[in-house]
Design a protein around this motif. Structure first.
Motif, PDB file in Angstrom:
ATOM      1  N   ILE A 127     -23.152  -0.532   9.812  1.00 34.43           N
ATOM      2  CA  ILE A 127     -23.177   1.044   9.460  1.00 34.43           C
ATOM      3  C   ILE A 127     -24.730   1.531  10.238  1.00 34.43           C
ATOM      4  CG2 ILE A 127     -23.612   2.506   7.700  1.00 34.43           C
ATOM      5  CD1 ILE A 127     -21.461   1.247   6.497  1.00 34.43           C
ATOM      6  N   GLN A 172       0.985  -1.196  -0.010  1.00 34.19           N
ATOM      7  CA  GLN A 172       0.149   0.041  -0.006  1.00 34.19           C
ATOM      8  C   GLN A 172       0.919   1.185  -0.041  1.00 34.19           C
ATOM      9  OE1 GLN A 172      -3.290   1.115   0.394  1.00 34.19           O
ATOM     10  NE2 GLN A 172      -4.256  -0.628  -0.302  1.00 34.19           N
ATOM     11  N   THR A 226     -17.176  -2.167  -6.230  1.00 30.40           N
ATOM     12  CA  THR A 226     -17.766  -3.377  -5.408  1.00 30.40           C
ATOM     13  C   THR A 226     -18.915  -4.023  -6.219  1.00 30.40           C
ATOM     14  OG1 THR A 226     -16.813  -1.781  -3.816  1.00 30.40           O
ATOM     15  CG2 THR A 226     -17.373  -3.903  -3.142  1.00 30.40           C
ATOM     16  N   MET A 279      -7.907   0.749  -4.308  1.00 34.16           N
ATOM     17  CA  MET A 279      -9.098   0.885  -3.980  1.00 34.16           C
ATOM     18  C   MET A 279      -9.844  -0.292  -3.597  1.00 34.16           C
ATOM     19  SD  MET A 279     -10.279   4.150  -3.893  1.00 34.16           S
ATOM     20  CE  MET A 279     -11.770   4.123  -4.169  1.00 34.16           C
ATOM     21  N   LEU A 280      -9.439  -1.404  -4.457  1.00 34.16           N
ATOM     22  CA  LEU A 280     -10.067  -2.689  -4.311  1.00 34.16           C
ATOM     23  C   LEU A 280      -9.756  -3.159  -2.705  1.00 34.16           C
ATOM     24  CD1 LEU A 280      -9.998  -4.600  -7.578  1.00 34.16           C
ATOM     25  CD2 LEU A 280     -11.863  -3.800  -6.513  1.00 34.16           C
ATOM     26  N   ASP A 281      -8.344  -2.963  -2.534  1.00 36.24           N
ATOM     27  CA  ASP A 281      -7.805  -3.258  -1.223  1.00 36.24           C
ATOM     28  C   ASP A 281      -8.712  -2.353   0.025  1.00 36.24           C
ATOM     29  OD1 ASP A 281      -6.210  -5.144  -1.633  1.00 36.24           O
ATOM     30  OD2 ASP A 281      -4.433  -3.757  -0.980  1.00 36.24           O
ATOM     31  N   ALA A 282      -9.044  -1.104  -0.383  1.00 38.81           N
ATOM     32  CA  ALA A 282      -9.590  -0.245   0.652  1.00 38.81           C
ATOM     33  C   ALA A 282     -11.016  -0.542   0.657  1.00 38.81           C
ATOM     34  CB  ALA A 282      -9.573   1.203   0.066  1.00 38.81           C
ATOM     35  N   LEU A 283     -11.844  -1.180  -0.543  1.00 37.27           N
ATOM     36  CA  LEU A 283     -13.206  -1.379  -0.284  1.00 37.27           C
ATOM     37  C   LEU A 283     -13.327  -2.822  -0.004  1.00 37.27           C
ATOM     38  CD1 LEU A 283     -14.444   0.580  -3.548  1.00 37.27           C
ATOM     39  CD2 LEU A 283     -14.889   1.011  -1.298  1.00 37.27           C
ATOM     40  N   ASP A 284     -12.342  -3.731   0.253  1.00 33.59           N
ATOM     41  CA  ASP A 284     -12.417  -4.926   0.915  1.00 33.59           C
ATOM     42  C   ASP A 284     -13.393  -5.777   0.028  1.00 33.59           C
ATOM     43  OD1 ASP A 284     -11.879  -6.793   2.664  1.00 33.59           O
ATOM     44  OD2 ASP A 284     -13.167  -6.092   4.081  1.00 33.59           O
ATOM     45  N   GLN A 285     -13.167  -5.996  -1.070  1.00 36.35           N
ATOM     46  CA  GLN A 285     -14.059  -6.796  -1.926  1.00 36.35           C
ATOM     47  C   GLN A 285     -14.158  -8.243  -1.431  1.00 36.35           C
ATOM     48  OE1 GLN A 285     -12.744  -6.848  -6.024  1.00 36.35           O
ATOM     49  NE2 GLN A 285     -14.957  -7.029  -6.648  1.00 36.35           N
ATOM     50  N   ALA A 286     -12.986  -8.821  -0.909  1.00 36.83           N
ATOM     51  CA  ALA A 286     -13.407  -9.922  -0.415  1.00 36.83           C
ATOM     52  C   ALA A 286     -14.112 -10.268   0.870  1.00 36.83           C
ATOM     53  CB  ALA A 286     -12.026 -10.642  -0.183  1.00 36.83           C
ATOM     54  N   ALA A 300     -12.430   5.881   2.451  1.00 38.74           N
ATOM     55  CA  ALA A 300     -11.810   6.494   3.454  1.00 38.74           C
ATOM     56  C   ALA A 300     -10.827   5.491   4.265  1.00 38.74           C
ATOM     57  CB  ALA A 300     -12.349   7.689   4.161  1.00 38.74           C
ATOM     58  N   TYR A 301      -9.837   5.351   4.456  1.00 37.17           N
ATOM     59  CA  TYR A 301      -9.054   4.398   5.226  1.00 37.17           C
ATOM     60  C   TYR A 301      -7.711   4.748   5.672  1.00 37.17           C
ATOM     61  CZ  TYR A 301      -6.522   3.081   1.026  1.00 37.17           C
ATOM     62  OH  TYR A 301      -5.339   3.048   0.011  1.00 37.17           O
ATOM     63  N   THR A 314      -7.890 -11.906  14.260  1.00 36.86           N
ATOM     64  CA  THR A 314      -7.579 -12.201  12.835  1.00 36.86           C
ATOM     65  C   THR A 314      -6.919 -13.665  12.890  1.00 36.86           C
ATOM     66  OG1 THR A 314      -5.940 -10.533  12.630  1.00 36.86           O
ATOM     67  CG2 THR A 314      -8.084 -10.231  11.461  1.00 36.86           C
ATOM     68  N   GLU A 344     -10.613   8.230  11.172  1.00 35.45           N
ATOM     69  CA  GLU A 344      -9.474   7.514  10.788  1.00 35.45           C
ATOM     70  C   GLU A 344      -8.211   7.758  11.542  1.00 35.45           C
ATOM     71  OE1 GLU A 344      -9.329   5.149   8.785  1.00 35.45           O
ATOM     72  OE2 GLU A 344     -11.464   5.554   8.461  1.00 35.45           O
ATOM     73  N   ARG A 399     -10.993   0.799   7.622  1.00 37.04           N
ATOM     74  CA  ARG A 399     -11.629   1.536   6.667  1.00 37.04           C
ATOM     75  C   ARG A 399     -12.740   2.370   7.531  1.00 37.04           C
ATOM     76  NH1 ARG A 399     -10.708  -3.510   5.888  1.00 37.04           N
ATOM     77  NH2 ARG A 399      -9.600  -3.884   4.061  1.00 37.04           N
ATOM     78  N   ARG A 455     -11.939  -9.288   6.965  1.00 34.25           N
ATOM     79  CA  ARG A 455     -11.635  -8.184   7.984  1.00 34.25           C
ATOM     80  C   ARG A 455     -10.138  -8.489   8.405  1.00 34.25           C
ATOM     81  NH1 ARG A 455     -16.074  -5.809  10.399  1.00 34.25           N
ATOM     82  NH2 ARG A 455     -17.983  -7.013   9.846  1.00 34.25           N
ATOM     83  N   ASP A 456      -8.996  -8.260   7.320  1.00 35.01           N
ATOM     84  CA  ASP A 456      -7.804  -8.378   7.644  1.00 35.01           C
ATOM     85  C   ASP A 456      -7.521  -7.190   8.641  1.00 35.01           C
ATOM     86  OD1 ASP A 456      -7.028  -6.507   6.051  1.00 35.01           O
ATOM     87  OD2 ASP A 456      -7.441  -7.914   4.376  1.00 35.01           O
ATOM     88  N   ARG A 492     -17.905   0.847   4.534  1.00 32.67           N
ATOM     89  CA  ARG A 492     -18.311   0.156   3.135  1.00 32.67           C
ATOM     90  C   ARG A 492     -19.582   0.512   2.664  1.00 32.67           C
ATOM     91  NH1 ARG A 492     -16.020  -5.735   4.667  1.00 32.67           N
ATOM     92  NH2 ARG A 492     -16.397  -4.868   6.630  1.00 32.67           N
TER      93      ARG A 492
END
Lengths: 301, 117
Positions: free
Chosen positions: A263, A121, A251, B79-86, A148-149, A196, A180, B95, B89-90, B98
């Motif tokens: 949410i 990242q 997504t 963005m795909l990492d950020a939106l956590d498509q999979a 946002a992250y 995790t 954040e 974030r 919750r790693d 979502r």
């Protein structure tokens, strides 16, 4: 047998407290206490699950687990085991230590995976993200979806997409950024790590998955609370609602079941008046800390 | 941002803006406003190759470099990492929120309307 009973009682106690917490409403109002409880329960159950087979295997020594371990190590080094200690005992001890190794290994693996993902990242952000005067100290990604992250670490990065920048009014943006920053400052990534790791060690075990999801939501609520100290509740609630309902370009629908519920829970909470810490929270914290203390003291005695 | 990070970005920008792969000399020339040594640019390209950001190929006596992916591809990956498509919750990222769909989205939209009113 006495020590095994203690470890067994700790496992049972963890199960009961976790069960009560899944059913209670207070964690939503006191996320910090609830997070502490889950940490304590996680530690307690890990140690107790190791303790049950180990203490059974060490029964011939008739000493507290800590002392018995030292005696066993000394006997193994001397090549002379007590006659009562059979193959079955050694197998039980190995099972316990094996569980410990698996838990430790999956923690290391989780940490390693997270560190690598974050490095990737950071490398990519250094190449494609840009600063923006609208959000000082924050990296902006030119993408129409709202995101946002925070990339946690010693030098954390707060990232926001161009889509989120255009979605949020200035004051809501500030509230989101506070949220954040709270994640980054309080190292919520480390709070989540044991859970995790546990779900990596035990994939598909319902209550592990559930505990992880619960702690993940509590961490978000905790960050919401930090942001609330500096920003109006309504701003954060509005930002959340705006984010969640923004059309997403990246997504596919139908993959986000858990988050939907989360949410709505966060928005409801922000719109409700805050209440004092309930006595149940204090009670649960006491129970969790005692449960963590039990196996630790047995291993040290 | 560090000076090295800054240079990496400048070098990537040069490669992205060109349609063809570039030699070290061509990158140095494209960055002539910065007055960089040939070896400095070579080091930066080496580092980028090590990270898998550029690919290199030997042509005659010189190496030529090209970006491993476009800028948009990298942004999409982030963005795909950020939106956590999979839906995992790693612990790698935390974030804000979502996207949601369906009835829950309606509940939230209603909340938003009330806040405005």
């Amino acid at each position: 047998m006495l020590y095994t009973a203690h470890f067994g009682a700790a496992v049972l106690g963890c199960y009961l407290v976790a069960w009560a917490m899944f059913r209670s409403r207070w964690p939503v109002h006191s996320p910090s206490i609830a997070i502490l409880c889950w940490q304590g329960l996680g530690l307690a159950i890990g140690l107790a699950v190791i303790g049950v087979p180990v203490s059974l295997g060490l029964a011939p020594y008739d000493a507290p687990p800590g002392t018995a371990m030292v005696m066993l190590a000394r006997d193994l080094a001397g090549g002379q085991l007590p006659r009562e200690l059979g193959l079955g005992h050694l197998a039980l001890i190995s099972v316990g230590l094996g569980i410990g190794a698996v838990l430790l290994g999956s923690t290391v693996a989780s940490l390693h995976a997270a560190v690598r993902a974050r490095q990737r990242q950071r490398d990519l952000l250094a190449l494609v993200a840009r600063p923006d005067p609208a959000a000082p100290g924050v990296l902006v990604l030119d993408h129409p979806s709202a995101a946002a992250y925070c990339v946690p670490g010693l030098r954390p990065r707060v990232v926001i997409s161009a889509g989120a920048l255009s979605l949020l009014p200035r004051d809501e943006l500030a509230a989101v950024l506070s949220h954040e920053e709270a994640h980054a400052k309080e190292r919520h990534d480390l709070v989540l790590l044991p859970f995790t790791a546990l779900s990596r060690a035990l994939p598909g075990v319902t209550w592990v998955t559930r505990a992880l999801a619960t702690v993940a939501l509590l961490v978000e609520m905790r960050a919401d609370d930090r942001a609330r100290r500096r920003h109006d509740d309504a701003l954060l609630a509005a930002a959340l609602a705006r984010f969640a309902t923004a059309p997403s370009h990246a997504t596919p629908a139908g993959m986000l079941g858990a988050a939907e519920h989360d949410i709505v829970a966060r928005v409801r909470r922000l719109r409700a008046p805050s209440s004092p810490t309930p006595y149940r929270a204090v009670l649960a914290l006491g129970a969790a800390l005692f449960l963590a203390y039990m196996p630790i003291s047995l291993f040290l005695s | 941002m560090t000076r090295l990070g800054d240079l990496e970005r400048a070098v990537m920008d040069v490669l992205w803006d060109r349609s063809a792969p570039a030699t070290v000399r061509e990158v140095v020339d494209a960055l002539d406003g910065r007055d960089l040594a040939y070896t400095t640019v070579m080091t930066v390209l080496d580092r980028l190759a090590g990270k898998g950001m550029v690919e290199r190929e030997r042509v005659g006596r010189a190496w030529i470099y090209r970006p491993a992916a476009t800028r948009d591809v990298y942004i999409a990956q982030l963005m795909l990492d950020a939106l956590d498509q999979a839906g995992e919750r790693d612990a790698a990222l935390v974030r804000f929120a979502r996207s949601v769909t369906g009835d829950e989205a309606e509940v939230l939209r209603a909340a938003l309307e009330r806040d405005k009113g």
